[in-house]
Motif scaffolding. Structure first.
Motif, PDB file in Angstrom:
ATOM      1  N   MET A 180       0.686   3.802 -35.883  1.00  0.00           N
ATOM      2  CA  MET A 180       1.782   4.362 -35.301  1.00  0.00           C
ATOM      3  C   MET A 180       1.761   5.756 -34.524  1.00  0.00           C
ATOM      4  O   MET A 180       2.390   5.897 -33.675  1.00  0.00           O
ATOM      5  N   VAL A 217       6.843  -3.550 -35.959  1.00  0.00           N
ATOM      6  CA  VAL A 217       7.688  -2.553 -35.476  1.00  0.00           C
ATOM      7  C   VAL A 217       8.159  -2.727 -34.124  1.00  0.00           C
ATOM      8  O   VAL A 217       7.297  -2.764 -33.313  1.00  0.00           O
ATOM      9  N   LEU A 294       8.867   6.049 -40.211  1.00  0.00           N
ATOM     10  CA  LEU A 294       8.657   5.995 -38.833  1.00  0.00           C
ATOM     11  C   LEU A 294       8.455   7.432 -38.293  1.00  0.00           C
ATOM     12  O   LEU A 294       7.892   7.581 -37.291  1.00  0.00           O
ATOM     13  N   ILE A 299       8.052   8.221 -34.392  1.00  0.00           N
ATOM     14  CA  ILE A 299       8.719   7.114 -33.726  1.00  0.00           C
ATOM     15  C   ILE A 299      10.219   7.231 -34.219  1.00  0.00           C
ATOM     16  O   ILE A 299      10.459   7.537 -35.435  1.00  0.00           O
ATOM     17  N   SER A 301      13.383   6.403 -35.470  1.00  0.00           N
ATOM     18  CA  SER A 301      13.971   5.603 -36.435  1.00  0.00           C
ATOM     19  C   SER A 301      15.467   5.095 -36.153  1.00  0.00           C
ATOM     20  O   SER A 301      15.779   4.165 -36.565  1.00  0.00           O
ATOM     21  N   TYR A 304      13.987   2.065 -33.404  1.00  0.00           N
ATOM     22  CA  TYR A 304      13.143   0.952 -33.932  1.00  0.00           C
ATOM     23  C   TYR A 304      13.069   0.846 -35.404  1.00  0.00           C
ATOM     24  O   TYR A 304      13.712   1.672 -36.064  1.00  0.00           O
ATOM     25  N   SER A 305      12.955  -0.283 -35.842  1.00  0.00           N
ATOM     26  CA  SER A 305      12.865  -0.627 -37.161  1.00  0.00           C
ATOM     27  C   SER A 305      11.635  -1.463 -37.276  1.00  0.00           C
ATOM     28  O   SER A 305      10.966  -2.158 -36.311  1.00  0.00           O
TER      29      SER A 305
END
Length: 345
Positions: A180, A217, A294, A299, A301, A304-305
């Protein structure tokens, strides 16, 4: 006459046999040496009439070839016999075939797991077995007082450093962090590998074992996606009809979290020692990736999940092959490994 000599010596050559190197050398000198019988016969052949040469030429060549072939055959046999005497082996006996090897049962299970998730579009990602605190703990939402950070649970190699203590990784979740950090969603990968825990070695536990963790993800990933993914995995691995249940649990890096059980494949749910007579066996932990994880990896959050899961390959192998002692996997006992000979490919 020359013909009579050739006939006489032909019979002598055909009758000659030995496995003694000295006797064979005498044979060579007598017939094939620079002053041997064949040289003498060829010298006599020069003096015969042209009519006899046409008759005897072919016979004389065949006679020479016979002597050379006899010598070479006996020479090869004598060398084999000498080698056999030196080694104590009879090298004239037919050889033994190579015994077919076998893959390790953990390698078989790992490959099967990888193939199942490949069908769902999961790639394989790998990372280092020696990890820093950030990738192994902090980025995964482990609080400072978490017991996993204690020396009784983790093999620490070095204290301090830019990203904290250095240790043998306790799970392959560290590979998820590295993936990630290195890119942006979507991610769909599994992370098989060896992990280490500071535990006493017994039939049910070891200081190292093997995991396969998974990560997905993307936008709008839900717990329903997680359940359907794992349900498909179980049906492919253990066969249709295998029951699945999820129980609430807690992991620092997922929220909500669950443990997944399957109906015991050994007793078919009736109850046995493997399932502790409950009819169910826990095979993995899972949950939705915690938003903090995340964010720690850069990333968003809110956009995205994702879900994550992790399982021990040894536990899966126990159920597939009914292996009751984890120590068998690392003892390299040929008697144990030969049971998987038919699974070479």
């Amino acid at each position: 006459m020359l013909q009579d000599k050739i006939t006489q010596y032909t019979a002598e050559i055909n009758a000659f046999s030995t496995d003694n190197a000295d006797e064979l050398e005498q044979f060579r000198i007598k017939f094939l040496g620079t002053k041997g019988i064949i040289k003498d016969i060829f010298d006599e052949f020069k003096a015969v009439s042209p009519e006899e040469k046409r008759t005897l030429g072919k016979v004389l060549n065949e006679f020479k070839q016979l002597a050379e072939a006899k010598y070479q055959t006996l020479k090869d046999q004598t060398e084999v016999a000498d080698t056999s005497k030196d080694s104590g082996l009879d090298l004239t006996l037919p050889g033994d075939g190579f015994e077919i090897g076998a893959r390790h049962p953990l390698a078989l299970v790992r490959r099967e797991i990888v193939e199942i998730f490949n069908k769902l579009g999961f790639i394989v990602a790998e990372g280092p077995e020696i990890e820093d605190d950030w990738h192994n703990f902090t980025a995964l939402n482990f609080p400072e007082e978490h017991p996993a950070r204690d020396m009784q649970d983790t093999f620490f190699i070095k204290k301090g450093g830019e990203k904290g203590d250095i240790a043998l990784r306790t799970h392959t979740s560290s590979v998820q962090v590295r993936m990630m950090e290195a890119g942006q969603p979507p991610f769909r990968a599994i992370m098989p590998g060896r992990v280490y825990r500071n535990e006493a070695i017994s039939a049910r536990a070891h200081c190292f074992f093997h995991q396969v963790e998974g990560l997905y993800v993307d936008e709008n990933v839900s717990f329903a996606d997680l359940k359907q993914t794992l349900f498909y995995f179980v049906q492919e691995l253990y066969g249709e009809g295998t029951k699945v249940r999820f129980r609430p649990s807690y992991f620092p890096f997922t929220e909500p979290s669950a443990e997944m059980d399957i109906s015991c494949t050994i007793c078919k749910g009736a109850g046995c020692q493997m399932c502790k007579y409950s009819g169910w066996v826990e095979i993995l932990g899972c949950g939705m990736v915690d938003p903090n994880v995340l964010e720690n990896c850069g990333i968003d959050s809110k956009k995205y999940s994702g879900f994550a899961f992790g399982m021990g390959i040894e536990r899966i192998a126990n159920l597939k092959f009914e292996i009751k002692d984890l120590r068998l996997f690392s003892e390299n006992d040929a008697r144990f490994l030969k049971q998987y000979k038919t699974s070479l490919i």
